[in-house]
Design an enzyme around this catalytic site. Structure first.
Site, PDB file in Angstrom:
ATOM      1  N   GLY A   1     -73.407  39.816  24.069  1.00 43.96           N
ATOM      2  CA  GLY A   1     -74.791  39.606  23.634  1.00 43.96           C
ATOM      3  C   GLY A   1     -75.772  40.503  24.367  1.00 43.96           C
ATOM      4  O   GLY A   1     -76.875  40.098  24.723  1.00 43.96           O
TER       5      GLY A   1
ATOM      6  N   ALA B   1     -76.053  45.977  22.284  1.00 50.05           N
ATOM      7  CA  ALA B   1     -75.073  46.314  21.244  1.00 50.05           C
ATOM      8  C   ALA B   1     -74.726  45.089  20.408  1.00 50.05           C
ATOM      9  O   ALA B   1     -74.689  45.136  19.172  1.00 50.05           O
ATOM     10  CB  ALA B   1     -73.819  46.906  21.872  1.00 50.05           C
TER      11      ALA B   1
ATOM     12  N   SER C   1     -71.699  35.464  27.406  1.00 50.42           N
ATOM     13  CA  SER C   1     -71.653  34.656  28.618  1.00 50.42           C
ATOM     14  C   SER C   1     -72.858  34.984  29.476  1.00 50.42           C
ATOM     15  O   SER C   1     -72.994  36.112  29.963  1.00 50.42           O
ATOM     16  CB  SER C   1     -70.362  34.973  29.383  1.00 50.42           C
TER      17      SER C   1
ATOM     18  N   VAL D   1     -80.451  47.463  31.448  1.00 51.47           N
ATOM     19  CA  VAL D   1     -81.273  48.671  31.435  1.00 51.47           C
ATOM     20  C   VAL D   1     -81.108  49.278  30.045  1.00 51.47           C
ATOM     21  O   VAL D   1     -80.528  48.653  29.168  1.00 51.47           O
ATOM     22  CB  VAL D   1     -80.907  49.672  32.558  1.00 51.47           C
TER      23      VAL D   1
ATOM     24  N   LYS E   1     -92.759  56.637  22.516  1.00 44.93           N
ATOM     25  CA  LYS E   1     -92.102  57.753  23.218  1.00 44.93           C
ATOM     26  C   LYS E   1     -92.075  58.968  22.292  1.00 44.93           C
ATOM     27  O   LYS E   1     -91.453  58.921  21.230  1.00 44.93           O
ATOM     28  CB  LYS E   1     -90.678  57.339  23.603  1.00 44.93           C
TER      29      LYS E   1
ATOM     30  N   VAL F   1     -64.963  34.456  27.741  1.00 45.05           N
ATOM     31  CA  VAL F   1     -63.628  34.670  27.160  1.00 45.05           C
ATOM     32  C   VAL F   1     -62.638  34.870  28.302  1.00 45.05           C
ATOM     33  O   VAL F   1     -62.831  35.758  29.142  1.00 45.05           O
ATOM     34  CB  VAL F   1     -63.629  35.893  26.211  1.00 45.05           C
TER      35      VAL F   1
ATOM     36  N   LEU G   1     -71.376  50.054  24.995  1.00 43.82           N
ATOM     37  CA  LEU G   1     -70.712  50.537  26.213  1.00 43.82           C
ATOM     38  C   LEU G   1     -69.213  50.285  26.191  1.00 43.82           C
ATOM     39  O   LEU G   1     -68.460  50.935  26.911  1.00 43.82           O
ATOM     40  CB  LEU G   1     -71.341  49.880  27.446  1.00 43.82           C
TER      41      LEU G   1
ATOM     42  N   THR H   1     -79.225  58.247  24.557  1.00 48.93           N
ATOM     43  CA  THR H   1     -78.401  58.302  23.350  1.00 48.93           C
ATOM     44  C   THR H   1     -77.474  57.094  23.162  1.00 48.93           C
ATOM     45  O   THR H   1     -76.803  57.015  22.139  1.00 48.93           O
ATOM     46  CB  THR H   1     -77.548  59.587  23.363  1.00 48.93           C
TER      47      THR H   1
ATOM     48  N   GLY I   1     -76.226  64.981  16.542  1.00 47.29           N
ATOM     49  CA  GLY I   1     -77.282  64.017  16.834  1.00 47.29           C
ATOM     50  C   GLY I   1     -78.605  64.734  17.024  1.00 47.29           C
ATOM     51  O   GLY I   1     -79.663  64.231  16.663  1.00 47.29           O
TER      52      GLY I   1
HETATM   53  P1  FAD Z   1     -73.874  44.945  28.000  1.00 51.17           P
HETATM   54  O1  FAD Z   1     -75.338  44.968  28.090  1.00 51.17           O
HETATM   55  O2  FAD Z   1     -73.097  45.064  29.279  1.00 51.17           O
HETATM   56  O3  FAD Z   1     -73.453  43.579  27.303  1.00 51.17           O
HETATM   57  C1  FAD Z   1     -72.142  43.089  27.380  1.00 51.17           C
HETATM   58  C2  FAD Z   1     -72.091  41.663  26.846  1.00 51.17           C
HETATM   59  O4  FAD Z   1     -70.746  41.234  26.810  1.00 51.17           O
HETATM   60  C3  FAD Z   1     -72.864  40.663  27.676  1.00 51.17           C
HETATM   61  O5  FAD Z   1     -73.530  39.739  26.848  1.00 51.17           O
HETATM   62  C4  FAD Z   1     -71.753  39.927  28.423  1.00 51.17           C
HETATM   63  O6  FAD Z   1     -72.104  38.618  28.750  1.00 51.17           O
HETATM   64  C5  FAD Z   1     -70.654  39.954  27.377  1.00 51.17           C
HETATM   65  N1  FAD Z   1     -69.328  39.765  27.932  1.00 51.17           N
HETATM   66  C6  FAD Z   1     -68.594  40.630  28.683  1.00 51.17           C
HETATM   67  N2  FAD Z   1     -67.429  40.064  29.034  1.00 51.17           N
HETATM   68  C7  FAD Z   1     -67.406  38.833  28.477  1.00 51.17           C
HETATM   69  C8  FAD Z   1     -66.500  37.751  28.483  1.00 51.17           C
HETATM   70  N3  FAD Z   1     -65.331  37.815  29.157  1.00 51.17           N
HETATM   71  N4  FAD Z   1     -66.815  36.650  27.823  1.00 51.17           N
HETATM   72  C9  FAD Z   1     -67.982  36.533  27.143  1.00 51.17           C
HETATM   73  N5  FAD Z   1     -68.887  37.511  27.112  1.00 51.17           N
HETATM   74  C10 FAD Z   1     -68.616  38.643  27.775  1.00 51.17           C
HETATM   75  N6  FAD Z   1     -79.253  53.420  26.670  1.00 51.17           N
HETATM   76  C11 FAD Z   1     -80.274  53.947  25.999  1.00 51.17           C
HETATM   77  O7  FAD Z   1     -80.213  54.034  24.766  1.00 51.17           O
HETATM   78  N7  FAD Z   1     -81.374  54.406  26.651  1.00 51.17           N
HETATM   79  C12 FAD Z   1     -81.468  54.387  27.999  1.00 51.17           C
HETATM   80  O8  FAD Z   1     -82.496  54.784  28.549  1.00 51.17           O
HETATM   81  C13 FAD Z   1     -80.364  53.890  28.735  1.00 51.17           C
HETATM   82  N8  FAD Z   1     -80.378  53.886  30.081  1.00 51.17           N
HETATM   83  C14 FAD Z   1     -79.272  53.444  30.742  1.00 51.17           C
HETATM   84  C15 FAD Z   1     -79.215  53.554  32.140  1.00 51.17           C
HETATM   85  C16 FAD Z   1     -78.073  53.155  32.832  1.00 51.17           C
HETATM   86  C17 FAD Z   1     -78.010  53.326  34.315  1.00 51.17           C
HETATM   87  C18 FAD Z   1     -76.986  52.583  32.126  1.00 51.17           C
HETATM   88  C19 FAD Z   1     -75.752  52.106  32.857  1.00 51.17           C
HETATM   89  C20 FAD Z   1     -77.042  52.453  30.761  1.00 51.17           C
HETATM   90  C21 FAD Z   1     -78.164  52.905  30.061  1.00 51.17           C
HETATM   91  N9  FAD Z   1     -78.209  52.847  28.681  1.00 51.17           N
HETATM   92  C22 FAD Z   1     -79.269  53.387  28.008  1.00 51.17           C
HETATM   93  C23 FAD Z   1     -77.135  52.225  27.933  1.00 51.17           C
HETATM   94  C24 FAD Z   1     -77.583  50.856  27.484  1.00 51.17           C
HETATM   95  O9  FAD Z   1     -77.926  50.061  28.594  1.00 51.17           O
HETATM   96  C25 FAD Z   1     -76.455  50.196  26.706  1.00 51.17           C
HETATM   97  O10 FAD Z   1     -75.963  51.082  25.751  1.00 51.17           O
HETATM   98  C26 FAD Z   1     -76.949  49.010  25.982  1.00 51.17           C
HETATM   99  O11 FAD Z   1     -77.602  48.149  26.853  1.00 51.17           O
HETATM  100  C27 FAD Z   1     -75.812  48.313  25.323  1.00 51.17           C
HETATM  101  O12 FAD Z   1     -75.007  47.687  26.263  1.00 51.17           O
HETATM  102  P2  FAD Z   1     -73.891  46.743  25.707  1.00 51.17           P
HETATM  103  O13 FAD Z   1     -74.540  45.710  24.858  1.00 51.17           O
HETATM  104  O14 FAD Z   1     -72.836  47.578  25.138  1.00 51.17           O
HETATM  105  O15 FAD Z   1     -73.287  46.077  27.043  1.00 51.17           O
END
Ligand code: FAD
Length: 491
Positions: A11, A14, A36, A44, A75, A177, A325, A336, A428
């Site tokens: 959540g 993504a 979770s 971030v 932006k 999970v 991610l 990106t 892109g």
């Molecule tokens: P996460 O935010 O990590 O979410 C993962 C989810 O999975 C969470 O809800 C967690 O609870 C759940 N989860 C994981 N394991 C389990 C489990 N076992 N059971 C239940 N739930 C689980 N992107 C941009 O587009 N612009 C930016 O400026 C930018 N800056 C960034 C700077 C940094 C330093 C970093 C590291 C990333 C940056 N990003 C940026 C990338 C951006 O943060 C991510 O692409 C975006 O937040 C999506 O993350 P996510 O949802 O894939 O993962």
């Protein structure tokens, strides 16, 4: 296999972007999202690429509602400080530089008048002039075409999307999970939560972040490491108080000793971070360098994030599709990641027709398309580093001598030798974006298109000067970013 019941794991940005897209585009399909709160999100990811406006349009999100809910700001692009040499800056904004090639290309004409006292070439772009004066207006009200994106609070954005998704019928399940049950064909059958509940589905979208619980850990899809090209692997992030200065309509990226620092203006605070390579600087020193950068008082303790740049070899394997991610990370220099989330969703949604089987060829094409996106973006990010003239620290010295991927080497060669802004089928970033970086980093072709001289020198000088004054005239009456935003927010 057709997909009647879709489970989204995660959540973060993504997961909730995916859930909203599925709930909007696939009415009648059951969508359940498992997250979770104990594990939390990256939190971030505050700067974006203009494609986010398309996403909002497709899923029916109004700009003012979104900006109000997320402390969002506009932006126009990114200002790069100290990347070529210390003390120099340039902008990459989402605008155009007129014709890109042929006898009327602006850059080609411009190059004929190096001693004519013209403003920097990179400033011949409407949103750059706006950015330099902290002004903003939406496209269509100004002189030339351009685009824009947003800065926002990533945690508030996930919450905003969550409310929309739940209203549109997505079921939210809170829980961790702890186990994954497999099907006979190797795919995923169900997820088991820490309290014993089981969540079954036909299709699983892995949005579990860096842990890549389904695609990586369970299906063991190999990770292709890009750190020989992009060696940054850590980031400190910290918000600071907004000072009295104007609200900038751009992200600032300042090159430091062994990485770079971001500065992202939000309505109520400023987001900051230092992305660095632990091969060249230790964590404590990197933290110190970030704190020295801040414009205002730090509002929290800096938070450390660790990552490896790269991607999974495939993004869709069996009945698991990775988004966000969980599929990889290319460092945030050009914001990106959220763009790649959208690229995944944009390619996935048309394939998920209810009660219709997805052909293996379609899955292969999906994987191929996203592979190209990752590679092109990797090349574009690397371009910012490899053209540096800095040799003042081991990190910059290494970046100046990095061995380029073949795709980037070819593109650079084409530009340097012939002035061709070579583009591949999937990109892109368009030619205007590449030109902004070439110009900012003083990378010009050895020879220009011979047809450029068809335009007499005096005519072309007049032409170039006219464009510069048209841009200045177009920007002069525009509101400041602060004032424009206040009007949209109804303040
Ligand atoms: P996460 O935010 O990590 O979410 C993962 C989810 O999975 C969470 O809800 C967690 O609870 C759940 N989860 C994981 N394991 C389990 C489990 N076992 N059971 C239940 N739930 C689980 N992107 C941009 O587009 N612009 C930016 O400026 C930018 N800056 C960034 C700077 C940094 C330093 C970093 C590291 C990333 C940056 N990003 C940026 C990338 C951006 O943060 C991510 O692409 C975006 O937040 C999506 O993350 P996510 O949802 O894939 O993962």
């Amino acid at each position: 296999m057709s997909y009647e019941r879709i489970v989204v794991l995660g959540g973060g940005t993504a997961g909730w972007m995916t859930a909203v897209a599925l709930a909007t585009g696939l009415q009648g399909t059951t969508v359940e999202l498992v997250e979770s709160e104990d594990i939390g999100t990256v939190g971030v990811g505050e700067a974006t690429f203009p494609s986010i406006r398309n996403y909002h349009q497709i899923v029916g999100i109004q700009e003012a509602d979104f900006l109000r809910a997320t402390q969002g700001t506009y932006k126009l692009g990114i200002r790069f400080c100290d990347w070529r040499v210390r003390g120099e800056d340039y902008y990459h904004t989402f605008g155009d530089f007129g014709e890109l090639d042929g006898p009327h290309s602006l850059w080609g004409q411009y190059r004929r008048h190096v001693n004519a006292g013209l403003p920097k070439f990179g400033e011949q772009c409407l949103p750059t002039v706006m950015a330099m004066q902290d002004r903003f207006c939406a496209p269509g009200q100004g002189a030339a075409s351009f685009n824009y994106a947003y800065h926002f609070d990533a945690n508030l954005y996930a919450r905003f999307l969550r409310d929309i998704a739940i209203k549109r019928g997505v079921r939210r399940t809170e829980g961790k999970v702890v186990d994954v049950t497999r099907r006979a064909d190797g795919g995923v059958a169900s997820l088991r939560l820490d309290d014993g509940r089981v969540v079954a589905g036909d299709l699983f979208i892995d949005c579990s972040g860096f842990v890549s619980l389904l695609l990586g850990r369970t299906l063991e899809e190999p990770f292709l490491d890009y750190s020989r090209w992009l060696p940054v692997d850590r980031a400190w992030a910290v918000p600071c108080a907004r000072t009295g200065t104007a609200l900038t309509p751009y992200t600032r990226a300042t090159a430091l000793e062994s990485g770079w620092a971001w500065r992202i203006p939000l309505q109520d605070r400023t987001g900051n971070g230092h992305v660095f390579s632990s091969r060249f600087i230790d964590e404590d020193k990197a933290r110190e360098q970030l704190l020295q950068q801040l414009d205002g008082e730090a509002l929290a303790e800096p938070r450390l994030l660790r990552f490896t740049t790269g991607r999974r070899e495939r993004f869709w394997v069996h009945n698991v599709v990775g988004i966000g991610l969980a599929t990889g990370f290319l460092e945030p220099l050009e914001s990106t990641s959220i763009y790649l989330i959208q690229a995944g969703l944009g390619n996935l949604m048309p394939l998920l027709v209810p009660r219709t089987r997805v052909a293996p060829e379609a899955i292969e094409a999906y994987n191929h398309g996203l592979t190209r996106q990752f590679e092109r973006i990797r090349d574009f990010i690397l371009l910012h580093y490899c053209l540096t003239a800095r040799r003042d620290t081991p990190f910059w010295n290494a970046m100046a001598h990095v061995e380029l991927p073949e795709t980037l080497a070819y593109k650079l060669h084409a530009w340097r030798q012939t002035g061709v802004l070579h583009q591949y089928d999937v990109e892109g970033f368009d030619g205007h974006s590449w030109l902004a970086i070439y110009a900012g980093m003083h990378c010009w072709p050895e020879r220009a298109d011979p047809r450029l001289s068809d335009l007499p020198l005096a005519t072309s000088l007049d032409w170039v000067r006219t464009r510069a004054s048209q841009l200045a005239e177009a920007v002069a009456p525009l509101a400041s970013h602060d004032a424009y935003l206040a009007r949209i927010l109804g303040h």
